[in-house]
Each structure stands twice: as structure tokens, then as C-alpha cells.
Design an enzyme around this catalytic site. Sequence first.
Site, short mmCIF file in Angstrom:
data_model
loop_
_atom_site.label_atom_id
_atom_site.label_comp_id
_atom_site.label_asym_id
_atom_site.label_seq_id
_atom_site.Cartn_x
_atom_site.Cartn_y
_atom_site.Cartn_z
N HIS A 129 -9.37 17.99 9.29
CA HIS A 129 -9.50 19.33 9.88
C HIS A 129 -8.17 20.10 9.87
CE1 HIS A 129 -13.58 18.64 11.07
NE2 HIS A 129 -13.29 17.67 11.91
N ASP A 166 -17.28 12.03 6.25
CA ASP A 166 -17.26 12.25 7.71
C ASP A 166 -18.37 13.24 8.06
OD1 ASP A 166 -14.98 12.06 10.15
OD2 ASP A 166 -16.24 13.86 10.20
N HIS A 168 -18.39 15.67 9.95
CA HIS A 168 -17.91 17.05 10.09
C HIS A 168 -17.32 17.54 8.77
CE1 HIS A 168 -17.56 15.13 14.14
NE2 HIS A 168 -18.25 16.20 14.45
N ASP A 250 -18.72 8.94 11.64
CA ASP A 250 -19.40 9.56 12.78
C ASP A 250 -20.78 10.12 12.42
OD1 ASP A 250 -18.02 11.35 11.19
OD2 ASP A 250 -16.83 12.20 12.82
#
Length: 309
Positions: A129, A166, A168, A250
Site C-alpha cells: 500500500h 493479497d 487488498h 488475508d
Amino acid sequence: MISVIYSDEFLEHKTGMLHPERPERLTAIVTALKAFPNNGQLQWQSPTPVQQRHSSLMTLLQKVHSSSHIEAVAEIANRGGGYLDGDTPVSPKSYNVALLAVSAWLDGVDLVLGNGKPAFVLARPPGHHAETKRGMGFCLFSNAAIAAHYALEKPDINKVAILDWDVHHGNGTQEIVETNENIAYCSLHQSPCYPGTGSGNEHGSYNNVLNLPMSPGSTMAIYQPIFEQKVIPFLTNFQPDLLIVSAGYDANHDDPLASISLQPKDYGLFTEYCLQITPKILFGLEGGYDLPSLSQSVVATIESCLQVS
Ligand SMILES: [Zn+2]
């Protein structure tokens, strides 16, 4: 044998009580890897100390991040800690730990390119991120993008692909690499979900970006054909000299931060798909917050690697 790059120093990035991105994540993975049946085939390696390559590491970091962002992380750490954004804490040692994490990812590149086999970087903080000018979403520096740039400095490495599984979207990685024709970026991520980026309409400046938004509740039955029909062809067509996997776990059913329904063993199959493209794969830890699922998923990833190494 598979190399695993790890240091207890990665536990010194303190995020505070109840923060999901906590040191215990790494402790749980290390415990699981020391107990699984093939643990004798793991080669544990410490990352190169930052001071041994401080100048070259900082030059590389400044290629990817603005000086103001790098200085902000250092300054917050030096004054005893604080926050980059609401959910991205910086503790007194976080700056040094984040630099050591970058060093570990660079060691991973060297190992994979040196012996032509996969390696796994067990480091934190995560990175996908972190954008050019800011850290966010538990991430300080963009480990995967920095590792890709490092690989491309080597004379026989012309193209690097990053697969981000991931749950996200890796907004930071994409922002940093989407204008670089020598780096491809492919992300499977839950949508809608944090950070809200990753539209399937974005393709990068060179058709080098493939975003695959996934609906909440998706299982392996949904993921598998997408891997076979979209992810693998995209990565294969790019013909990377190195594949970097932003390995977040995740998207597991039991993960508290998202709503995808994968099982730990599914990551073993993802890994097998990747190994069909190239054995030169660097796996680096991103997210994953349910400790049993997280550690079982890393074991599944490594077990698949051991089948071919
Ligand atoms: Zn994540």
C-alpha cells in the site's frame, strides 16, 4: 531446499495493542515452519544488515519513494513514534526495521536469481500500500516495487512481474510500477474493499497492469478459472525473468479483515500455477491476520515450492 529470509528484528516494528499487523504474525509462521514435516529442507537466512549496504539501499529507496516520505518515516521514529495515517503506526525502531525488510527482499532477489529456485521473505512491515509519496495501510516502504527495481539493475534481467494475491489491492505497487514497461503488475483483490483502488479498467501505460476485482464470498471455485484464464496467461505473455509474489494471506475464509473464502491449501495451488511460469519466484509476506490460516498458508506455499526444488 528453499531459502527463508527472516530476522527477529522484524518483531521490533511495534504497532500497538489490538493492531492486526502485529509481531505475532511472524512468530506464528516461524513456529509452523519449524514444525512441519519437511522443515529440514528450509534454509534459514538472516537479511544483510542495512549498514553493509546503506548507500546503495538508500539510492534504491529514493528511486521509488520521495525524499519527503523517507524522511517522514525516519523523523516519526526518531521522535519516539507516531502515525503515518490512522492505521499505520511507526514505532521508535520502525524506520530501521523497514529498511531491514527492504534489505531482506533484496537478498531474496539475489537468492532466486543466483540459484534459480524460489525463496520466501518473512519480513514486516508489509509494503504494497506504500505509494511514492506516502505510507498507508500498515505499509511504510514498497518492498515489492523496490525489489523489482533492484532486479532490473542486473545486466541479464530485463523484465520483472509482480503477482499480488493479497486480498487488498496493492495501490502503492501499482502506482510505482504502472508507467514502467519492464514491470508487470497483476492483482486479485476483493472489491469493494480497502483501499478502494484496483479497477479492472486500469491497464498501465504499457498494458502492463491487470486488476482482477473479486466479489466478497468468492471461493477457490471462482479463483481457479480466473487464475487459469487470466492470471497465468498475462504473466506468461510478459515473459518475466523474475516473478515477485506479494504474498498476502488475508483472502482466507477466517481472516478478520476481508470476506473472501479461500482455504490455506488453495495457496499451494496458486503456487503450483506460478511455478508453471518460472521457478524464479520471490515470495514476500504482505497481509494475513488470522494466525492459524496465515501460518498454514505459508506452509502450503512452501510445500508446493519444495515439490519442484
Ligand atoms: Zn491485505
